[in-house]
Scaffold this motif. Structure first.
Motif, mmCIF file in Angstrom:
data_model
loop_
_atom_site.group_PDB
_atom_site.id
_atom_site.type_symbol
_atom_site.label_atom_id
_atom_site.label_comp_id
_atom_site.label_asym_id
_atom_site.label_seq_id
_atom_site.Cartn_x
_atom_site.Cartn_y
_atom_site.Cartn_z
ATOM 1 N N GLN A 85 0.860 -1.049 0.047
ATOM 2 C CA GLN A 85 -0.074 0.074 0.098
ATOM 3 C C GLN A 85 0.799 1.281 0.020
ATOM 4 O OE1 GLN A 85 -2.360 -0.738 3.522
ATOM 5 N NE2 GLN A 85 -3.928 -1.833 2.530
ATOM 6 N N THR A 86 0.392 2.222 -0.413
ATOM 7 C CA THR A 86 1.288 3.382 -0.920
ATOM 8 C C THR A 86 1.664 3.996 0.572
ATOM 9 O OG1 THR A 86 -0.885 4.764 -1.131
ATOM 10 C CG2 THR A 86 0.349 3.883 -3.248
ATOM 11 N N ASN A 87 0.649 3.950 1.573
ATOM 12 C CA ASN A 87 1.121 4.606 2.865
ATOM 13 C C ASN A 87 2.262 3.774 3.744
ATOM 14 O OD1 ASN A 87 -0.686 2.487 3.461
ATOM 15 N ND2 ASN A 87 -1.608 3.669 5.113
ATOM 16 N N LYS A 88 2.430 2.583 2.997
ATOM 17 C CA LYS A 88 3.407 1.901 3.678
ATOM 18 C C LYS A 88 4.904 1.962 2.972
ATOM 19 C CE LYS A 88 0.733 0.306 6.825
ATOM 20 N NZ LYS A 88 0.806 0.683 8.423
ATOM 21 N N ILE A 89 5.026 2.766 2.136
ATOM 22 C CA ILE A 89 6.276 2.880 1.064
ATOM 23 C C ILE A 89 7.331 3.401 1.956
ATOM 24 C CG2 ILE A 89 7.402 4.033 -0.599
ATOM 25 C CD1 ILE A 89 4.610 3.972 -2.226
ATOM 26 N N LYS A 90 7.112 4.442 2.977
ATOM 27 C CA LYS A 90 8.271 4.763 3.683
ATOM 28 C C LYS A 90 8.998 3.809 4.635
ATOM 29 C CE LYS A 90 6.653 9.696 3.780
ATOM 30 N NZ LYS A 90 6.021 10.592 4.721
ATOM 31 N N THR A 91 8.004 2.775 5.160
ATOM 32 C CA THR A 91 8.699 1.768 6.060
ATOM 33 C C THR A 91 9.551 0.775 5.062
ATOM 34 O OG1 THR A 91 6.904 2.009 7.476
ATOM 35 C CG2 THR A 91 8.235 -0.186 7.549
ATOM 36 N N VAL A 92 9.032 0.550 3.931
ATOM 37 C CA VAL A 92 9.893 -0.599 3.141
ATOM 38 C C VAL A 92 11.110 0.243 2.892
ATOM 39 C CG1 VAL A 92 9.681 -1.687 0.960
ATOM 40 C CG2 VAL A 92 7.536 -1.473 2.557
ATOM 41 N N LEU A 93 11.170 1.305 2.124
ATOM 42 C CA LEU A 93 12.655 2.003 1.891
ATOM 43 C C LEU A 93 13.381 2.040 3.201
ATOM 44 C CD1 LEU A 93 11.151 5.135 -0.132
ATOM 45 C CD2 LEU A 93 11.611 2.736 -0.755
ATOM 46 N N ASP A 94 12.838 2.188 4.220
ATOM 47 C CA ASP A 94 13.744 2.046 5.443
ATOM 48 C C ASP A 94 14.532 0.759 5.582
ATOM 49 O OD1 ASP A 94 13.436 4.904 6.054
ATOM 50 O OD2 ASP A 94 11.617 4.432 7.511
ATOM 51 N N HIS A 95 13.726 -0.379 5.187
ATOM 52 C CA HIS A 95 14.041 -1.674 5.701
ATOM 53 C C HIS A 95 14.331 -2.633 4.745
ATOM 54 C CE1 HIS A 95 13.670 -0.580 10.038
ATOM 55 N NE2 HIS A 95 12.545 0.244 9.609
ATOM 56 N N ALA A 96 13.830 -2.299 3.439
ATOM 57 C CA ALA A 96 13.987 -3.579 2.353
ATOM 58 C C ALA A 96 15.251 -3.307 1.353
ATOM 59 C CB ALA A 96 12.790 -3.904 1.734
ATOM 60 N N ALA A 97 15.901 -4.079 1.109
ATOM 61 C CA ALA A 97 16.953 -3.978 0.213
ATOM 62 C C ALA A 97 16.339 -4.412 -1.348
ATOM 63 C CB ALA A 97 18.115 -5.164 0.270
ATOM 64 N N LEU A 98 15.332 -4.985 -1.017
ATOM 65 C CA LEU A 98 14.675 -5.416 -2.747
ATOM 66 C C LEU A 98 13.065 -5.399 -2.331
ATOM 67 C CD1 LEU A 98 14.965 -5.907 -5.560
ATOM 68 C CD2 LEU A 98 15.114 -8.484 -5.075
ATOM 69 N N THR A 99 12.174 -4.684 -3.261
ATOM 70 C CA THR A 99 10.915 -4.893 -3.161
ATOM 71 C C THR A 99 10.399 -5.599 -4.464
ATOM 72 O OG1 THR A 99 10.836 -2.582 -1.932
ATOM 73 C CG2 THR A 99 8.620 -3.336 -3.031
ATOM 74 N N HIS A 100 9.876 -6.755 -4.063
ATOM 75 C CA HIS A 100 9.303 -7.553 -5.306
ATOM 76 C C HIS A 100 8.002 -7.200 -5.851
ATOM 77 C CE1 HIS A 100 11.982 -11.210 -4.291
ATOM 78 N NE2 HIS A 100 12.480 -10.382 -3.445
ATOM 79 N N SER A 101 7.256 -6.607 -5.095
ATOM 80 C CA SER A 101 5.927 -6.615 -5.556
ATOM 81 C C SER A 101 5.395 -5.145 -6.396
ATOM 82 C CB SER A 101 4.877 -6.712 -4.415
ATOM 83 O OG SER A 101 5.428 -5.906 -3.436
ATOM 84 N N VAL A 102 6.077 -4.696 -7.261
ATOM 85 C CA VAL A 102 5.689 -3.572 -8.060
ATOM 86 C C VAL A 102 5.096 -4.046 -8.917
ATOM 87 C CG1 VAL A 102 6.427 -1.689 -8.977
ATOM 88 C CG2 VAL A 102 7.913 -2.411 -7.295
ATOM 89 N N GLY A 103 3.541 -4.054 -8.773
ATOM 90 C CA GLY A 103 2.694 -4.607 -9.837
ATOM 91 C C GLY A 103 1.623 -3.555 -10.505
ATOM 92 N N SER A 104 2.058 -2.368 -10.359
ATOM 93 C CA SER A 104 1.312 -1.306 -11.229
ATOM 94 C C SER A 104 1.949 -0.180 -11.489
ATOM 95 C CB SER A 104 -0.020 -1.119 -10.430
ATOM 96 O OG SER A 104 0.394 -0.211 -9.258
ATOM 97 N N LEU A 105 1.573 0.826 -12.219
ATOM 98 C CA LEU A 105 2.519 2.111 -12.611
ATOM 99 C C LEU A 105 2.168 2.979 -11.509
ATOM 100 C CD1 LEU A 105 4.112 3.366 -14.537
ATOM 101 C CD2 LEU A 105 2.065 3.915 -15.986
ATOM 102 N N PRO A 106 0.893 3.119 -11.208
ATOM 103 C CA PRO A 106 0.778 4.011 -9.887
ATOM 104 C C PRO A 106 1.452 3.722 -8.746
ATOM 105 C CG PRO A 106 -1.418 3.455 -10.819
ATOM 106 C CD PRO A 106 -0.518 2.560 -11.563
ATOM 107 N N LEU A 107 1.390 2.501 -8.343
ATOM 108 C CA LEU A 107 2.687 2.272 -7.409
ATOM 109 C C LEU A 107 3.939 2.659 -7.573
ATOM 110 C CD1 LEU A 107 3.387 0.914 -4.376
ATOM 111 C CD2 LEU A 107 3.196 -1.457 -5.550
ATOM 112 N N ALA A 108 4.307 2.235 -8.845
ATOM 113 C CA ALA A 108 5.829 2.718 -9.058
ATOM 114 C C ALA A 108 5.922 4.220 -9.037
ATOM 115 C CB ALA A 108 6.167 1.946 -10.477
ATOM 116 N N GLU A 109 5.112 4.777 -9.392
ATOM 117 C CA GLU A 109 4.974 6.324 -9.369
ATOM 118 C C GLU A 109 5.215 6.810 -8.052
ATOM 119 O OE1 GLU A 109 2.790 7.315 -13.947
ATOM 120 O OE2 GLU A 109 1.621 7.393 -11.793
#
Length: 231
Positions: A85-109
Motif C-alpha cells: 500500500q502506498t502509505n507503507k512505502i516509507k517503511t519499506v524504503l527504510d528496511h527492504a533491500a529489494l521490493t518484489h511486488s511492484v505490480g502497477s504503474l501508480p505504485l511505481a510512481e
C-alpha cells in the motif's frame, strides 16, 4: 526449546536447490526465507542456521524483523514481497533491500516520489500476474512490456528483474506452465537490456513449488512455511 528443526529444514531446502543447480548446470538460486509463519525465536534460529536473506509481506513486520535481527548481531538482506500500500512505502524504503511486488504503474510512481524526496534509487522487481487472477496484484502478461517501459522511465527505480506467483494448486506441476510463461517474459525483457544488473532476478517458486520453479529457470526462490515445520 530445541530449534534444530529450523536448521534441518534450511539445510534440506538448500541441498535440493544446490542439487538441481548442478543437474541443470546453473548457479544456485538465491534462497529468500519468508518469515511470516515463524516466531521471533525461530527467525533468530534461521539466521543462526545460515540464512542470509529473509522476507516479509507486511511492512510493519518487515521493520520488526529487521530490527530484531540487527539487535542480535545478524546482517541479513531483507525483502518486501507482499502487496504494497502506498502509505507503507516509507517503511519499506527504510528496511527492504529489494521490493518484489511492484505490480502497477501508480505504485511505481508513488515509490518514485518517495525515493526522489530521499535522493535514493530503489531496487525493485516488476510483479507479473501470470495467472491473470482478479484477486491478485501484478501486471497482466499482455501488458508487461508496455508497462515495463513506462516504469523504466522513472529515474529513482532500479529494475533488477521480475517476480510472479502461480495460481494456488495442490499439485506443484500445475505451476509449471505459468513459470514457463513468466520465464519467456523475463528472457525477452533481459535480452532487450531492460534490467539494471548483470545478473537479472527471476523471482518465482515458494514452499510447494520451488523445485518446479528452479527447473523452469527461477534465480530466486521464496520459501517460508517449509522452513518452520517441526516434525
Amino acid at each position: 526449546m530445541d530449534y534444530s528443526y529450523i536448521k534441518r529444514n534450511f539445510d534440506e531446502v538448500s541441498a535440493v536447490r544446490d542439487e538441481l543447480a548442478a543437474k541443470l548446470g546453473l548457479p544456485p538460486a538465491r534462497l529468500v526465507c519468508v518469515t511470516k509463519s515463524g516466531t521471533d525465536e525461530e527467525v533468530l534460529a534461521l539466521a543462526a542456521a545460515g540464512a542470509t536473506e529473509m522476507a516479509e509481506n507486511r511492512p510493519q513486520m518487515l521493520k520488526a524483523r529487521d530490527e530484531l535481527l540487527k539487535a542480535h548481531g545478524y546482517s541479513v538482506i531483507m525483502h518486501e514481497i507482499g502487496n504494497l500500500q502506498t502509505n507503507k512505502i516509507k517503511t519499506v524504503l527504510d528496511h527492504a533491500a529489494l521490493t518484489h511486488s511492484v505490480g502497477s504503474l501508480p505504485l511505481a510512481e508513488e515509490i518514485e516520489k518517495q525515493a526522489a524526496k530521499r535522493g535514493i534509487t530503489v531496487p525493485v522487481l516488476m510483479e507479473i500476474n501470470i495467472g491473470e487472477e482478479i484477486a491478485k496484484g501484478g501486471v497482466l502478461p499482455d501488458d508487461a512490456f508496455s508497462v515495463f517501459e513506462k516504469m523504466k522511465a522513472l529515474g529513482h527505480l532500479s529494475f533488477k528483474g521480475i517476480m510472479t506467483m502461480a495460481p494456488a494448486s495442490e499439485d506443484p506441476e500445475d505451476a509449471r506452465p505459468y513459470f514457463r510463461k513468466t520465464k519467456e517474459i523475463f528472457d525477452r525483457l533481459a535480452s532487450a537490456g531492460g534490467f539494471d544488473t548483470e545478473t537479472p532476478i527471476l523471482s518465482m517458486g515458494m514452499s510447494d513449488t520451488y523445485k518446479v520453479a528452479l527447473e523452469e529457470g527461477s534465480t530466486l526462490i521464496r520459501v517460508g512455511r517449509r522452513l518452520f515445520i517441526n516434525q
